[in-house]
Motif scaffolding. Structure first.
Motif, PDB file in Angstrom:
ATOM      1  N   ARG A 100      -8.790 -82.000 -85.151  1.00 33.37           N
ATOM      2  CA  ARG A 100      -7.701 -82.344 -85.806  1.00 33.37           C
ATOM      3  C   ARG A 100      -7.641 -81.313 -87.039  1.00 33.37           C
ATOM      4  N   ARG A 145      -6.998 -79.574 -90.342  1.00 27.80           N
ATOM      5  CA  ARG A 145      -7.107 -79.841 -91.691  1.00 27.80           C
ATOM      6  C   ARG A 145      -5.761 -79.667 -92.315  1.00 27.80           C
ATOM      7  N   PHE A 153      -6.232 -81.881 -97.800  1.00 37.82           N
ATOM      8  CA  PHE A 153      -7.594 -82.007 -97.598  1.00 37.82           C
ATOM      9  C   PHE A 153      -8.577 -81.015 -98.168  1.00 37.82           C
ATOM     10  N   TRP A 154      -8.200 -79.783 -98.096  1.00 40.71           N
ATOM     11  CA  TRP A 154      -8.718 -78.491 -98.676  1.00 40.71           C
ATOM     12  C   TRP A 154      -8.397 -78.663-100.174  1.00 40.71           C
ATOM     13  N   SER A 194      -8.464 -81.219-101.758  1.00 37.24           N
ATOM     14  CA  SER A 194      -9.420 -82.397-102.161  1.00 37.24           C
ATOM     15  C   SER A 194     -10.832 -82.105-102.184  1.00 37.24           C
ATOM     16  N   ALA A 195     -11.061 -81.106-101.262  1.00 37.80           N
ATOM     17  CA  ALA A 195     -12.419 -80.519-101.333  1.00 37.80           C
ATOM     18  C   ALA A 195     -12.555 -79.560-102.467  1.00 37.80           C
ATOM     19  N   ALA A 198     -16.918 -85.882-102.027  1.00 38.45           N
ATOM     20  CA  ALA A 198     -17.315 -84.890-101.050  1.00 38.45           C
ATOM     21  C   ALA A 198     -17.850 -85.680 -99.972  1.00 38.45           C
ATOM     22  N   LEU A 250     -14.852 -87.118 -97.851  1.00 44.50           N
ATOM     23  CA  LEU A 250     -13.796 -86.366 -97.256  1.00 44.50           C
ATOM     24  C   LEU A 250     -14.788 -86.055 -95.994  1.00 44.50           C
ATOM     25  N   TRP A 251     -16.035 -85.733 -95.733  1.00 43.33           N
ATOM     26  CA  TRP A 251     -16.717 -85.511 -94.740  1.00 43.33           C
ATOM     27  C   TRP A 251     -16.713 -86.590 -93.746  1.00 43.33           C
ATOM     28  N   ARG A 310     -14.430 -88.844 -93.244  1.00 43.14           N
ATOM     29  CA  ARG A 310     -13.084 -89.049 -92.782  1.00 43.14           C
ATOM     30  C   ARG A 310     -12.415 -87.978 -92.368  1.00 43.14           C
ATOM     31  N   ARG A 311     -13.369 -86.756 -92.211  1.00 43.42           N
ATOM     32  CA  ARG A 311     -12.412 -85.520 -91.948  1.00 43.42           C
ATOM     33  C   ARG A 311     -11.586 -85.495 -90.612  1.00 43.42           C
ATOM     34  N   ASP A 312     -11.890 -86.492 -89.793  1.00 41.09           N
ATOM     35  CA  ASP A 312     -11.080 -86.596 -88.572  1.00 41.09           C
ATOM     36  C   ASP A 312     -10.200 -87.671 -88.427  1.00 41.09           C
TER      37      ASP A 312
END
Length: 320
Positions: A14, A16, A20-21, A23-24, A66, A69-70, A72-74
């Protein structure tokens, strides 16, 4: 047709999204600022507990974000327009919070030439979460000075310059201010007075923004007999405040509390206020915390300037 798992085409990862970025970046900013301040500046853990408490919360929140996010990254997260706007606003607020925390990073104490106050054994220093108290060793005293540091300045940066006051027989309480800003608790001197019931004659003082808080406290508390302003001035008139002696010490090369601002403060101070100017002195010479952005260029050594500041303070307090 062979449809075995080994020959199936795997689904593309998926893509990004921008949020998302961002948020990171937010999570990294919270973690980075917290670690930078907690591990890199001893004035943070040595100061008022409010700032390190907030930084620890920011650190935990950043790490949890962090991890989330990892994990739920996909996982696709469709948002309505309203939710998308709210998500962007929240992340901008987090970035503003991280920037604000970085700005609150205090100026740490930098060891300089110790003020002329006699041997170190003549002083007894005790430290709590909210104050540093220096007392004449081996003698009783009934006179005290409560001191408000300048904005974001380590309380320990004023120990050396105020040591001669202790040598002259005063107990000195240097406040550790919440977030390094005296205006957040302008009545903090009250707790210092209550913690030292054996002191019957009190003066208050402060450097820069700390002097503003000290002035306000002196105005509204009649038991205060003296006010010491270091490169500072009040924002309220003290003309109607009877029984208060005032000393204003400034630097002629100060780029922040400029001579013009000090001169303008005369209309807010009692007519008998004592003014002392250190020729060539700058804003950062009123403590030991290094240089300060926006300050002027000194035309006198730090040691000489601080000796003059200490001498003027001792002489003034001795006349209360």
């Amino acid at each position: 047709m062979d449809t075995s798992p080994s020959n199936r085409t795997s689904a593309p990862p998926r893509r990004r999204t921008a949020i998302f970025w961002v948020s990171a970046v937010c999570a990294a900013a919270l973690v980075g600022v917290a670690l930078w301040m907690l591990a890199g500046n001893p004035a943070v853990l040595g100061g008022h507990p409010l700032l390190p408490g907030i930084l620890l919360v920011a650190l935990a929140g950043g790490l949890a974000w962090a991890v989330l996010l990892w994990l739920r990254r996909d996982v696709p997260r469709p948002r309505s327009r309203v939710r998308a706007v709210g998500a962007w606003a929240a992340r901008l607020a987090v970035l503003a919070l991280a920037a604000g925390l970085a700005w609150l990073n205090p100026f740490p104490y930098q060891t300089g030439a110790t003020a002329e106050a006699g041997p170190a054994s003549d002083l007894t220093v005790t430290e709590t979460a909210t104050a540093i108290t220096m007392s004449p060793e081996g003698s009783t005293t009934t006179k005290g000075l409560v001191f408000y540091p300048g904005a974001r300045v380590d309380a320990r940066a004023y120990q050396d310059i105020l040591a001669p006051v202790v040598g002259a027989g005063y107990r000195v309480v240097i406040l550790k201010e919440p977030l390094g800003l005296s205006l957040l608790d302008g009545n903090q001197a009250r707790s210092a007075i209550q913690d030292n019931p054996d002191i019957t004659t009190w003066a208050v003082g402060g450097h820069s923004l700390g002097g503003v808080s000290a002035s306000s406290f002196a105005l509204h508390n009649a038991e205060i007999k003296g006010l010491v302003l270091y490169a500072s001035y009040p924002v309220e008139s003290l003309h109607g405040r009877t029984g208060l002696s005032v000393l204003s010490v400034s630097g002629s090369s100060d780029g922040l509390s400029t001579p013009a601002k000090i001169d303008a403060s005369r209309q807010l101070l009692p007519a008998d206020t004592e003014f002392a100017a250190v020729r060539g002195g700058v804003h950062a010479f009123f403590g030991d915390y290094g240089n300060q952005p926006g300050d002027g260029e000194p035309a006198v050594s730090r040691v000489s300037a601080q000796q003059q500041i200490a001498a003027a303070t001792v002489s003034f307090l001795g006349r209360l």
